[in-house]
Each structure stands twice: as C-alpha cells, then as structure tokens.
Design a protein around this motif. Structure first.
Motif, mmCIF file in Angstrom:
data_model
loop_
_atom_site.group_PDB
_atom_site.id
_atom_site.type_symbol
_atom_site.label_atom_id
_atom_site.label_comp_id
_atom_site.label_asym_id
_atom_site.label_seq_id
_atom_site.Cartn_x
_atom_site.Cartn_y
_atom_site.Cartn_z
ATOM 1 N N LYS A 162 -3.124 5.653 11.242
ATOM 2 C CA LYS A 162 -2.277 5.599 12.413
ATOM 3 C C LYS A 162 -1.152 5.931 12.794
ATOM 4 C CE LYS A 162 -4.378 0.808 13.567
ATOM 5 N NZ LYS A 162 -4.317 -0.618 13.746
ATOM 6 N N ILE A 163 -0.279 6.291 11.633
ATOM 7 C CA ILE A 163 0.829 6.872 11.487
ATOM 8 C C ILE A 163 0.747 8.361 11.889
ATOM 9 C CG2 ILE A 163 2.931 7.407 10.042
ATOM 10 C CD1 ILE A 163 2.419 4.864 8.595
ATOM 11 N N MET A 181 -8.512 7.880 -2.899
ATOM 12 C CA MET A 181 -8.011 8.583 -1.440
ATOM 13 C C MET A 181 -8.610 8.314 -0.242
ATOM 14 S SD MET A 181 -6.145 10.939 -2.741
ATOM 15 C CE MET A 181 -5.848 12.006 -1.405
ATOM 16 N N ALA A 182 -9.842 7.720 -0.281
ATOM 17 C CA ALA A 182 -10.267 7.169 1.103
ATOM 18 C C ALA A 182 -9.426 6.010 1.704
ATOM 19 C CB ALA A 182 -11.677 6.667 0.762
ATOM 20 N N ARG A 183 -8.767 5.242 0.534
ATOM 21 C CA ARG A 183 -7.945 4.170 1.114
ATOM 22 C C ARG A 183 -6.646 4.907 1.550
ATOM 23 N NH1 ARG A 183 -12.487 2.662 -2.077
ATOM 24 N NH2 ARG A 183 -12.548 0.463 -1.509
ATOM 25 N N ALA A 184 -6.148 6.045 0.874
ATOM 26 C CA ALA A 184 -4.849 6.633 1.364
ATOM 27 C C ALA A 184 -4.993 6.895 2.940
ATOM 28 C CB ALA A 184 -4.619 7.763 0.509
ATOM 29 N N GLY A 196 4.423 5.733 -5.327
ATOM 30 C CA GLY A 196 4.435 5.750 -6.658
ATOM 31 C C GLY A 196 3.343 6.514 -7.334
ATOM 32 N N ILE A 197 2.208 6.652 -6.625
ATOM 33 C CA ILE A 197 1.372 7.763 -7.215
ATOM 34 C C ILE A 197 1.749 9.118 -6.922
ATOM 35 C CG2 ILE A 197 -0.975 8.306 -6.802
ATOM 36 C CD1 ILE A 197 -1.699 5.492 -6.364
ATOM 37 N N GLY A 214 0.875 -1.381 -0.191
ATOM 38 C CA GLY A 214 0.042 -0.004 -0.034
ATOM 39 C C GLY A 214 1.036 1.089 -0.203
ATOM 40 N N PRO A 215 1.752 1.715 0.999
ATOM 41 C CA PRO A 215 2.659 2.715 0.872
ATOM 42 C C PRO A 215 3.615 2.603 -0.307
ATOM 43 C CG PRO A 215 2.641 1.566 3.235
ATOM 44 C CD PRO A 215 2.008 0.910 2.155
#
Length: 708
Positions: free
Chosen positions: A381-382, A372-375, A294-295, A288-289
């Motif tokens: 948490k971070i 964006m909701a996934r990002a 990359g995006i 994911g990160p």
C-alpha cells in the motif's frame, strides 16, 4: 552406444510449490540460465537422464497462477502454451502442486489439460502434509483427472524415479492425439468465438483458440492479419473478455471441488497455526516494519562486513597478477593495456562478487523461509502511493548492494508501469560502490566530532547520504507515476506460504546463477569501458605526453624525489595532457559552478564506468602511489590550492557538492547496460541518465552556491 531420445519437458506450477527444488533435484548442475525469446524473463533449462533410452530437456517455467496473466512471468507461459510452433513448446508437462494447498493450485492444471498436452501431476510438500495430517489418494485423483499423479519430495528426491518413468510413458502414449481430458465447457458465446477462430486460423485445439480470443492483442507470434481476424470475430459476437475469464475461473474451481472432496482428506486445522502466530508479529502494522528494518540493517551489515576480507583478497590477487604480468612482459603499450585496461577492468567486476553473493544468499534464505512474501505484502500500500509495487521493496533493498541485481529483480513485478518506475529509480539508492567515495569526501565535509555525547557527526552524514538517496527515489517514483500513462490496473496477488526451513541447494544454486549473470552481463561492459578509459588516459595529442614526462623527470631530479614519487609525478603530468585530461579541461567551464576543477572533471568522466573509480583516479591525478591509501590521498587533496581563487579546492562546500553529485548521478555503465537489457530500448536508460544527471547537477550547484 545408442544415443538417448530427448523428450522436451515443461516444469509448470504456481509460485511457492517447490518447483525449483524438483528442477534442481532432476538436473543438478546440468542446468543453464537464459531468456525466453523477446523478453528478459529468466529461462532455466536443464538435462536429466530418464531411462537408458530417454533423456529429458527440462524447461523450468516461471511460477504462474493462470493462463490469464497478471505479470510478465505469466505472459511468458501464455505465449508458449498458446503457440505450438514456439520452440519452447513441450512434449510433456510436469505440473508441480503443493498437496497441502491443492484446492488453490489446480486452476492452471485444468487450463493446461484443455490444451491437449500430456500432463503428469507431481504432488510436493508431502512431509508437511504428513505433519498437518493431509491425506491424498493419488490413485483416485489420477482416475478423476485422467492423468498420472505421483507424490514426490523435492528435498530428498523421493519419488523422482517414478516421475521419470511417468514422463516417458506419457510421451510415448500420445501419438499426436489429445492426451488429457477436456475439463472446461465453454459458454455459448465462448463456444461460438473459439469455434470461429479455430476454423478461420485452422487450429487443432479449441481452447487455444479461446486463449487467442482473450489475448490476441498481446501475443507476439500472431500476425497483424490474424489479430484483425480475431478482433473481427470477437466484435461480431460481443465477446466480453473479463466477464468470461471470471466465469471460466469460477467454473473450473467448481468442477475441481467435488474431485478434491473425494481424493483429499484433511484433519481439522488448529484455530491458530504456527504460521498465524508468527504473522501476528511479522505483518503487524507497527512491529512488522520495525522487524523489517532490523533485518535490513543486518543484511547491510553482513554485506559490508562479511565481504571485506574476500574483496581485499580479490583486489590483492588482481594487483599481484598485474605486477606479475608487468614483470614478465616488456615495457610496451600492450603490457599497459593488459594490466591497466583488461586486468584492472576485470578486477573491477569480480571485486563485487562477494557482496552480490552475500546479498542473494540472504535474500534467498528470506524467500525460502517465506519472509519476503510478507515484506511485499507489508509495504504494497505504501509503495503504490509512489507508483511502485510491494515487490519493488525487494529491488530497493538489493540496490543497497548493487543496482545491477536490483534491476534484474524487478522481473517479478507484473504491472509494466510499476516495473519501469522501479527500474528508473532504483539506481538512486546508494550502492556499495558509493562507499569509498562517501568515505573520502565526508572527511572533507564534516569534522570528526561527537554530537549528543554518542553520535559521530561523520557517521550521521554518511547515513544521511543513504536517506537522501532513498527519499530521491521515492519522490522521483511519484513524478514518474504522474507522467507515465498505462491502461493496466494495479493490484497485488500473491500467496503467503507457510514458514519452512530453507532448502540450501536451491539457495546456493540461485546465488551461483545471479553471480554468473552479473559477471557475464556487467563484466563485458565494464571491461570495454575500462579499455576505452585506459586509451584516453594513456595517449594524448602530438608529443605532449613525452614532453610532460620529460618535464616531470626534470622536476623530480631538482627536488630529489625517490623512484616511487618520481613515477607518481610522471603519471600526474602525463594524465594532464592526455585525451582524458583534455576532456577534463573541456568540461571544466560547465562544472566550475559546482566547485569542480579539471582534475575532478577527469574523475567524473572516468568514474562513469563505475563510481568507485573516483578514488583511484584522484590518487593517480594527485601523484599517490597507492590508491588504497586513503589517508595519503586525503593529505594531498587537502593541500590542493585553486590557482584562480587561491583557496583550498577540497573545502566543505566542494566536498558536499561532490557528495550530492554522487548521490544522484548515474555513474555506472554496467547499470546503464542492464537497464537497456531489461527495457529492451535505449530510450529508458537515456532518460534515466538525463534526469539523474540533472538532479546531480542542480543539487550540487545549489549546495555549492549556498555553502561557498
């Protein structure tokens, strides 16, 4: 021709239900963006012809889950619907709900029904419902809910004519009476409290009285006396707000479940949907990160590469316009004001339109497809470890292009503390305005050599400035987290929508809205500051400017300089004795420990309007004809000798000191103005300028003292 009667319509619904698509289909370009009174939350208002006799004024309210708010957007909805005297209080509500997720989207509908307003339920995502074999009997649902129910398609406009007719019918049936059936039955405590408040304040709706009991301390329209009255009633009956809100929410879901079981039929879903398959990668803790960054690299590359030509075109257009005005108007002070003050200031605003448009085009696309909701979910948490929120990641990304839209994007953060911290640290992210400054200073600080066979040392230094800014933002956020105190609890509640193709009309209208907001809000400030700076650089005490010009002409004749270099020398001598020059010399003792002289001081003062002004100011000071010819600027700056030490002014120590200063300093009046607008106080932008200025000064001091 008879004027149509105007009906006030509220467009309400949860986030990600296609509400914006419906709004855009109804209003098209007949819409404008403002703010709800007293807050900075966007208010979209548009107009739509309903029938030959009626027109709708449609207010698109922020996406909301409940009248028990957890975000600034939701508080706006609560403020309006709990106060019939609010100027945004509607005659009819169009409630937009996703038919494929109807069980999750009817909580707010049931709350709004209890306010007594007439409601039309518009079911969207009907194309996805057909694909997923979700069948809704809207006639049965209408009978059970007691309100009109229609299916519409926000992409194609299918069903909108029926929606318009339903709005007209609902508005003409009310006649001041309750239009929607009461859904929720109060608990004994809530019944006693709401009845008492209704009687004491003479309200016409019991559920609104209950909302006042829950939220009276935060509702701006209540007087102190009314708040005290409500507080007294709540204490008398031992009113436990949180417990009662939970009980009410669960009861509402329970009451809706049997209705949906009869009206909604769903085919069995596959064990793993396409969205689930994509999310296995997109939300994976490792992949994911990697995908996100990359995006992010692609977005930055697009912002800088795609905007290059249009930005050059805008700069050339304003240069040509300025030259044309100088050719038409006589040589006078007002000509200089128009060309060097107003036109130059306007160009300084509009030149960033391509970058802002590209940024919001790409972010809009990512939002439309559901990424964006996934990002936000991935980094929540971070971010919380540093006092931020998952939604802060959107602002920090946006800050890479421009801090102005980035600060504006924090409106989606519900927690006041997290939103404020995000606003306070976002300008530390290196924006595109720093690029010309970095480009010219890195050349002095680092030799153009290759390390490890493939990496350019100057490019590594350039990237290092971005990393340093991001690190400073996170560290500063952590410090603010420890300093700022709030009773608000922090949690993230958002829906991960199914992936879908973007709706281009929504994306483009959003880009237009953000560009207009930037030009109107930031433009006014930059133009005013540009005019002030023009005056400081164009005038000086007594006859010193004239004497300096005569001296420059004399030197030019002795050295047989051509017309261009003579004009440059005159400009250099004049700015030295201008008010701006005296300001530079006044602050020189304070900036000497950083390795800066009075000429750099002028650039620091002038670039307070916008960081990129630094290069243009240095070009003028060092008698360069073209501010765009960085090679020539660097050549002249390389030759500059400090008369006190006899050494070069722009050595690596000074260059690195300046780089550090521009990484940290708040050199942007437009951002200051936007922060003031978003926080509704001068307190926070002044604190922001203070701590960022301290970081810049201390950082530059340490670097220069170590390196010299």
């Amino acid at each position: 021709m008879t004027k149509r009667k105007e009906i006030s319509v509220a467009l309400v619904g949860n986030p990600n239900v296609g509400k914006s698509s419906v709004f855009n289909q109804l209003t098209g370009l007949r819409q404008k963006v403002g703010n709800f009174p007293g807050v900075t939350v966007d208010k979209k208002v548009g107009y739509c012809k309903l029938t030959e006799d009626f027109e709708a004024k449609i207010t698109d309210f922020p996406g909301t889950y409940s009248l028990y708010p957890t975000s600034l957007d939701e508080k706006v909805v609560l403020n309006v619907f709990s106060n019939p005297k609010d100027k945004n209080y509607p005659e009819v509500i169009v409630y937009v709900a996703d038919v494929t997720n109807l069980d999750r989207h009817l909580l707010l509908l049931s709350q709004l029904q209890d306010t007594g307003l007439p409601i039309v339920l518009a079911l969207t995502m009907i194309d996805m419902a057909d694909k997923d074999q979700v069948f809704c009997n809207e006639q049965l649902l209408s009978e059970k809910l007691g309100i009109p129910v229609l299916k519409i398609n926000g992409r194609t406009g299918e069903g909108l004519e029926g929606l318009k007719n339903a709005v007209v019918e609902s508005s003409t049936k009310v006649n001041g009476k309750t239009a929607s059936p009461i859904i929720f039955k109060n608990s004994p405590t809530a019944e006693k409290v709401s009845s008492a408040i209704q009687d004491r304040l003479q309200l016409d709706n019991q559920y609104r009285a209950l909302l006042l009991a829950h939220h009276h301390q935060d509702l701006p329209f209540l007087s102190s006396e009314e708040k005290n009255t409500i507080q007294e009633i709540c204490q008398q009956h031992d009113f436990k707000a949180i417990k009662l809100q939970i009980d009410e929410t669960m009861q509402r879901y329970d009451s809706m479940a049997p209705i949906l079981q009869k009206a909604l039929k769903k085919a069995p879903l596959p064990a793993v949907t396409n969205t689930d398959k994509i999310d296995r990668i997109v939300t994976h803790p490792v992949m994911g990160p990697i995908l996100f960054f990359g995006i992010l690299i692609f977005v930055f590359q697009a912002i800088f590469s795609w905007s290059e030509l249009p930005m050059e075109w805008i700069e050339e257009s304003f240069t040509a316009t300025g030259d044309l005005v100088k050719a038409i108007l006589p040589e006078a002070w007002y000509t200089s004001l128009i060309t060097d003050g107003i036109i130059a200031g306007l160009g300084g605003v509009l030149v960033f339109i391509p970058q802002i448009a590209i940024l919001f085009l790409l972010i809009g696309l990512l939002e439309e497809v559901g990424y964006m909701a996934r990002a936000v979910f991935l980094f929540d948490k971070i971010m919380q470890k540093f006092g931020l929120n998952g939604r802060s990641i959107v602002a920090l990304i946006s800050g890479g292009a421009c801090a102005i839209p980035a600060v504006m994007s924090t409106r989606t953060i519900g927690n006041w503390k997290e939103r404020l911290i995000t606003i306070m640290v976002t300008p530390l992210i290196s924006c595109s305005a720093r690029i010309p400054v970095y480009a010219i200073l890195v050349a002095f600080a680092v030799p153009p050599v290759t390390v490890w066979g493939i990496f350019n040392l100057q490019a590594i230094t350039f990237i290092g400035m971005y990393i340093l800014g991001a690190a400073a933002a996170l560290i500063s956020a952590y410090v603010f987290k420890k300093i700022l105190k709030t009773n608000e609890s922090t949690f993230l509640m958002l829906e991960l929508p199914a992936y879908r193709a973007p709706h281009w009309k929504n994306v483009l209208l959003n880009v237009r809205e953000k560009v207009e907001s930037f030009v109107l809000e930031a433009g006014k400030v930059i133009i005013i500051v540009s005019i002030v700076l023009w005056a400081l650089a164009s005038y000086g005490p007594g006859n010193e400017m004239d004497n300096a010009e005569k001296e420059a002409v004399k030197i030019a004749q002795q050295e047989q300089l051509d017309e261009t270099h003579t004009a440059d020398l005159i400009a250099s001598k004049r700015i030295e004795v201008s008010y701006a020059g005296y300001l530079g010399k006044t602050i020189e003792p304070a900036i000497r420990p950083l390795g800066f002289n009075w000429k750099i001081g002028i650039a620091l003062i002038s670039s307070f309007a916008a960081r990129e002004v630094f290069v243009g100011t240095m070009a003028t000071i060092y008698s360069i004809g073209s501010a765009d010819d960085e090679g020539t600027i660097k050549t002249r700056m390389e030759k500059e000798i400090d008369p006190v030490t006899g050494e070069k002014v722009f050595n690596p120590a000074t260059a690195f000191s300046l780089l550090i200063f521009y990484v940290f300093a708040m050199q942007c009046m437009s951002t200051v103005a936007i922060v003031k607008r978003e926080t509704k106080s001068w307190k926070w932008p002044l604190i922001q300028m203070g701590y960022m200025g301290a970081l810049a000064y201390i950082g530059s001091f340490i670097v220069y003292q170590i390196m010299q």
